[in-house]
Design an enzyme around this catalytic site. Sequence first.
Site, PDB file in Angstrom:
ATOM      1  N   SER A 243       0.822  -1.218   0.155  1.00  0.00           N
ATOM      2  CA  SER A 243      -0.087  -0.018   0.047  1.00  0.00           C
ATOM      3  C   SER A 243       0.995   1.256   0.062  1.00  0.00           C
ATOM      4  O   SER A 243       1.459   1.461  -1.012  1.00  0.00           O
ATOM      5  CB  SER A 243      -0.751  -0.138   1.188  1.00  0.00           C
ATOM      6  OG  SER A 243      -1.958   1.029   1.165  1.00  0.00           O
TER       7      SER A 243
ATOM      8  N   ASP B 277      -4.883   8.508  -0.538  1.00  0.00           N
ATOM      9  CA  ASP B 277      -4.862   8.893   0.825  1.00  0.00           C
ATOM     10  C   ASP B 277      -5.330  10.221   0.881  1.00  0.00           C
ATOM     11  O   ASP B 277      -5.198  11.162   0.068  1.00  0.00           O
ATOM     12  CB  ASP B 277      -3.567   8.675   1.681  1.00  0.00           C
ATOM     13  CG  ASP B 277      -3.319   7.159   1.681  1.00  0.00           C
ATOM     14  OD1 ASP B 277      -4.208   6.191   1.575  1.00  0.00           O
ATOM     15  OD2 ASP B 277      -2.024   6.741   1.686  1.00  0.00           O
TER      16      ASP B 277
ATOM     17  N   HIS C 161      -4.543  -0.487  -4.510  1.00  0.00           N
ATOM     18  CA  HIS C 161      -5.828  -0.956  -4.079  1.00  0.00           C
ATOM     19  C   HIS C 161      -6.969  -0.170  -5.311  1.00  0.00           C
ATOM     20  O   HIS C 161      -8.068   0.089  -5.072  1.00  0.00           O
ATOM     21  CB  HIS C 161      -6.307  -0.054  -2.887  1.00  0.00           C
ATOM     22  CG  HIS C 161      -5.358  -0.192  -1.374  1.00  0.00           C
ATOM     23  ND1 HIS C 161      -5.598  -1.431  -1.010  1.00  0.00           N
ATOM     24  CD2 HIS C 161      -4.740   0.621  -0.897  1.00  0.00           C
ATOM     25  CE1 HIS C 161      -4.931  -1.380   0.148  1.00  0.00           C
ATOM     26  NE2 HIS C 161      -4.261  -0.273   0.175  1.00  0.00           N
TER      27      HIS C 161
END
Length: 234
Positions: A123, A138, A160
């Site tokens: 990630s 994010d 993701h």
Amino acid sequence: MKNMLLMSGSKYKDTAYLVHTLPWLAQFLADYKGKKVAFVPYAGVRRSFDEYETAVKNALQSLELEIVSVHRGKQHRDIIEQADVIAIGGGNTFCLLKQMYEHDLLDAIRAKVNSGTPYFGWSAGANVAGSSIMTTNDMPITYPPSFNALNLFPHQINPHFISGKMQGHNGESREERLEEFLIVNPQSLVYAMPEGTALHIQGEQATVLGAQDILCFSEKMQLDTKAVNSTFNY
């Protein structure tokens, strides 16, 4: 020669923490049993560095590694320089990169990895291996001195990755967000990594691991699909 394992996330479907990564890591680190792994926990906003270190140690116990968080060092950089392997965990990419700058880790990590020290990250830990963090998912809850990252993989990474929109969601899709980035940065390449995927970087080649293809977007959202198990020059 660079040797990196960049993973989209710490879970896949209903698997427990880091479980789906264990076969990849067992092969990636086959020659490193008992060796020291410097772990960078800065992305873990909702847990302490101690808690994050413990979680990773427990999840990777079967690999027989000596995992030490960089916060254990008088200077965090010392742990990096003493390590046989470098690992960076997921969480908030802005917090991660900000503290990497604050503790002067970027040059140290870059030098170690370019000289052959294995690197693995998931990630946010995959994000910062790329050229910048401008394609993270994010929220910018803090502000690093620069968006420029390690540039060990000299392109953008979007972990993701999920295609399309969920029913009832009226915001931009991931493709639309990446299109915005490529309009402003038309010379860039963005590697969109769905859940359960990874890139194994060896020198100037990358191999796609996992259950899904990785998508490479370029100017005007031109798509180059990198098939599972394929190897390509990047």
